[in-house]
Design a protein around this motif. Structure first.
Motif, PDB file in Angstrom:
ATOM      1  N   LYS A   1     -10.065  32.698  -8.972  1.00  8.96           N
ATOM      2  CA  LYS A   1      -9.444  33.358 -10.122  1.00  8.96           C
ATOM      3  C   LYS A   1     -10.141  33.072 -11.443  1.00  8.96           C
ATOM      4  N   GLU A   2     -10.790  31.904 -11.560  1.00 16.33           N
ATOM      5  CA  GLU A   2     -11.367  31.511 -12.847  1.00 16.33           C
ATOM      6  C   GLU A   2     -12.553  30.567 -12.614  1.00 16.33           C
ATOM      7  N   LEU A   3     -13.543  30.661 -13.494  1.00 15.78           N
ATOM      8  CA  LEU A   3     -14.715  29.772 -13.449  1.00 15.78           C
ATOM      9  C   LEU A   3     -14.766  28.942 -14.715  1.00 15.78           C
ATOM     10  N   GLN A   4     -15.307  27.756 -14.588  1.00 16.59           N
ATOM     11  CA  GLN A   4     -15.598  26.934 -15.764  1.00 16.59           C
ATOM     12  C   GLN A   4     -16.928  26.249 -15.531  1.00 16.59           C
ATOM     13  N   PRO A   5     -17.908  26.442 -16.341  1.00 19.04           N
ATOM     14  CA  PRO A   5     -18.006  27.437 -17.423  1.00 19.04           C
ATOM     15  C   PRO A   5     -18.357  28.805 -16.853  1.00 19.04           C
ATOM     16  N   ILE A   6     -18.143  29.857 -17.643  1.00 24.23           N
ATOM     17  CA  ILE A   6     -18.473  31.201 -17.171  1.00 24.23           C
ATOM     18  C   ILE A   6     -19.930  31.553 -17.461  1.00 24.23           C
ATOM     19  N   THR A   7     -20.586  30.777 -18.330  1.00 27.30           N
ATOM     20  CA  THR A   7     -22.000  30.981 -18.609  1.00 27.30           C
ATOM     21  C   THR A   7     -22.793  29.773 -18.114  1.00 27.30           C
ATOM     22  N   ALA A   8     -23.959  30.038 -17.563  1.00 29.94           N
ATOM     23  CA  ALA A   8     -24.828  28.971 -17.067  1.00 29.94           C
ATOM     24  C   ALA A   8     -26.273  29.324 -17.398  1.00 29.94           C
ATOM     25  N   HIS A   9     -27.134  28.321 -17.442  1.00 27.64           N
ATOM     26  CA  HIS A   9     -28.534  28.535 -17.796  1.00 27.64           C
ATOM     27  C   HIS A   9     -29.290  29.197 -16.646  1.00 27.64           C
ATOM     28  N   LEU A  10     -30.266  30.027 -17.024  1.00 30.45           N
ATOM     29  CA  LEU A  10     -31.123  30.716 -16.054  1.00 30.45           C
ATOM     30  C   LEU A  10     -31.763  29.774 -15.034  1.00 30.45           C
ATOM     31  N   ASP A  11     -32.108  28.571 -15.472  1.00 27.85           N
ATOM     32  CA  ASP A  11     -32.813  27.636 -14.597  1.00 27.85           C
ATOM     33  C   ASP A  11     -31.951  27.117 -13.453  1.00 27.85           C
ATOM     34  N   GLY A  12     -30.639  27.268 -13.555  1.00 31.97           N
ATOM     35  CA  GLY A  12     -29.743  26.794 -12.499  1.00 31.97           C
ATOM     36  C   GLY A  12     -29.498  25.304 -12.594  1.00 31.97           C
TER      37      GLY A  12
ATOM     38  N   ILE B   1     -20.581  24.516 -11.338  1.00 31.49           N
ATOM     39  CA  ILE B   1     -19.571  25.510 -11.683  1.00 31.49           C
ATOM     40  C   ILE B   1     -18.285  25.120 -10.961  1.00 31.49           C
ATOM     41  N   THR B   2     -17.188  25.039 -11.689  1.00 28.91           N
ATOM     42  CA  THR B   2     -15.885  24.742 -11.096  1.00 28.91           C
ATOM     43  C   THR B   2     -15.138  26.054 -10.916  1.00 28.91           C
ATOM     44  N   VAL B   3     -14.687  26.316  -9.704  1.00 25.66           N
ATOM     45  CA  VAL B   3     -13.969  27.543  -9.382  1.00 25.66           C
ATOM     46  C   VAL B   3     -12.504  27.186  -9.128  1.00 25.66           C
ATOM     47  N   HIS B   4     -11.602  27.824  -9.874  1.00 31.84           N
ATOM     48  CA  HIS B   4     -10.165  27.634  -9.692  1.00 31.84           C
ATOM     49  C   HIS B   4      -9.613  28.853  -8.966  1.00 31.84           C
ATOM     50  N   GLY B   5      -8.679  28.631  -8.078  1.00 32.98           N
ATOM     51  CA  GLY B   5      -8.073  29.733  -7.336  1.00 32.98           C
ATOM     52  C   GLY B   5      -7.112  29.197  -6.298  1.00 32.98           C
ATOM     53  N   THR B   6      -7.002  29.912  -5.175  1.00 30.75           N
ATOM     54  CA  THR B   6      -6.113  29.490  -4.096  1.00 30.75           C
ATOM     55  C   THR B   6      -6.800  29.699  -2.748  1.00 30.75           C
ATOM     56  N   GLY B   7      -6.299  28.997  -1.741  1.00 29.93           N
ATOM     57  CA  GLY B   7      -6.765  29.203  -0.372  1.00 29.93           C
ATOM     58  C   GLY B   7      -8.043  28.486   0.004  1.00 29.93           C
ATOM     59  N   PHE B   8      -8.495  27.523  -0.784  1.00 31.34           N
ATOM     60  CA  PHE B   8      -9.730  26.818  -0.451  1.00 31.34           C
ATOM     61  C   PHE B   8      -9.438  25.756   0.609  1.00 31.34           C
ATOM     62  N   ALA B   9     -10.269  25.692   1.633  1.00 31.77           N
ATOM     63  CA  ALA B   9     -10.068  24.752   2.734  1.00 31.77           C
ATOM     64  C   ALA B   9     -11.122  23.654   2.700  1.00 31.77           C
ATOM     65  N   ALA B  10     -10.731  22.483   3.149  1.00 29.56           N
ATOM     66  CA  ALA B  10     -11.670  21.358   3.270  1.00 29.56           C
ATOM     67  C   ALA B  10     -12.509  21.607   4.515  1.00 29.56           C
TER      68      ALA B  10
ATOM     69  N   ALA C   1     -20.499  24.700  -1.174  1.00 25.70           N
ATOM     70  CA  ALA C   1     -19.451  24.342  -2.140  1.00 25.70           C
ATOM     71  C   ALA C   1     -18.841  23.001  -1.760  1.00 25.70           C
ATOM     72  N   THR C   2     -18.330  22.309  -2.752  1.00 25.83           N
ATOM     73  CA  THR C   2     -17.644  21.034  -2.538  1.00 25.83           C
ATOM     74  C   THR C   2     -16.157  21.234  -2.779  1.00 25.83           C
ATOM     75  N   TRP C   3     -15.356  20.895  -1.778  1.00 26.55           N
ATOM     76  CA  TRP C   3     -13.907  21.027  -1.870  1.00 26.55           C
ATOM     77  C   TRP C   3     -13.340  19.909  -2.728  1.00 26.55           C
ATOM     78  N   VAL C   4     -12.550  20.254  -3.728  1.00 29.35           N
ATOM     79  CA  VAL C   4     -11.854  19.271  -4.560  1.00 29.35           C
ATOM     80  C   VAL C   4     -10.400  19.199  -4.097  1.00 29.35           C
ATOM     81  N   ASP C   5      -9.750  20.356  -4.034  1.00 31.72           N
ATOM     82  CA  ASP C   5      -8.414  20.482  -3.444  1.00 31.72           C
ATOM     83  C   ASP C   5      -8.214  21.953  -3.103  1.00 31.72           C
ATOM     84  N   ASP C   6      -7.021  22.324  -2.631  1.00 32.24           N
ATOM     85  CA  ASP C   6      -6.842  23.707  -2.171  1.00 32.24           C
ATOM     86  C   ASP C   6      -6.837  24.731  -3.297  1.00 32.24           C
ATOM     87  N   THR C   7      -6.912  24.274  -4.557  1.00 32.06           N
ATOM     88  CA  THR C   7      -6.982  25.193  -5.701  1.00 32.06           C
ATOM     89  C   THR C   7      -8.289  25.064  -6.487  1.00 32.06           C
ATOM     90  N   MET C   8      -9.228  24.204  -6.032  1.00 29.99           N
ATOM     91  CA  MET C   8     -10.457  23.994  -6.802  1.00 29.99           C
ATOM     92  C   MET C   8     -11.627  23.627  -5.891  1.00 29.99           C
TER      93      MET C   8
END
Length: 133
Positions: free
Chosen positions: A37-48, A52-61, A85-92
């Motif tokens: 549902k949401e990213l933090q930050p939404i902008t990132a540098h070209l070099d990579g 990026i932290t992704v917030h939402g629902t349904g994420f599984a370990a 991706a690295t699982w933080v919890d079921d919403t991140m």
């Protein structure tokens, strides 16, 4: 080794050794859909290389948890870059920005290991990253 061809995997915590034999409990890969549902930050540098932290629902370990960045180049074609991706919890979850050769907007999707989400979140690849409060 998965001989079921269903994406099953053995988990070390459920394996037990009896005599000279090792027994595993097979667990299916998660099939629930993700909903970023949401990213933090939404902008990132070209070099990579920026987390990026992704917030939402349904994420599984899951060991198959991944993010997909669909990038558009300056010529109108698209390129998909998939990163673990690295699982933080079921919403991140967290994933590393893969970078881009061009200034672009990318569509970020998340997968537990099956299909990628139908929900796409825009992420901007910039030469100079500006953060807003």
């Amino acid at each position: 080794r998965d001989s079921s061809n269903k994406g099953n995997h053995a988990t070390g915590c459920n394996a037990e050794c009896v005599g000279r034999y090792l027994f595993f409990q097979w667990q299916p890969a998660p099939t629930m859909p993700t909903c970023p549902k949401e990213l933090q930050p939404i902008t990132a540098h070209l070099d990579g290389g920026q987390m990026i932290t992704v917030h939402g629902t349904g994420f599984a370990a899951s060991q198959w948890l991944k993010c997909s960045f669909t990038l558009q180049d300056g010529k109108g074609s698209t390129k998909q870059k998939i990163v673990r991706a690295t699982w933080v919890d079921d919403t991140m979850v967290e994933c590393m920005n893969p970078g881009s050769a061009d200034l672009t907007v990318s569509a970020l999707e998340v997968s537990n290991g099956n299909m990628f989400s139908s929900q796409r979140i825009p992420s901007y690849q910039m030469e100079r990253v500006i953060s807003f409060p």
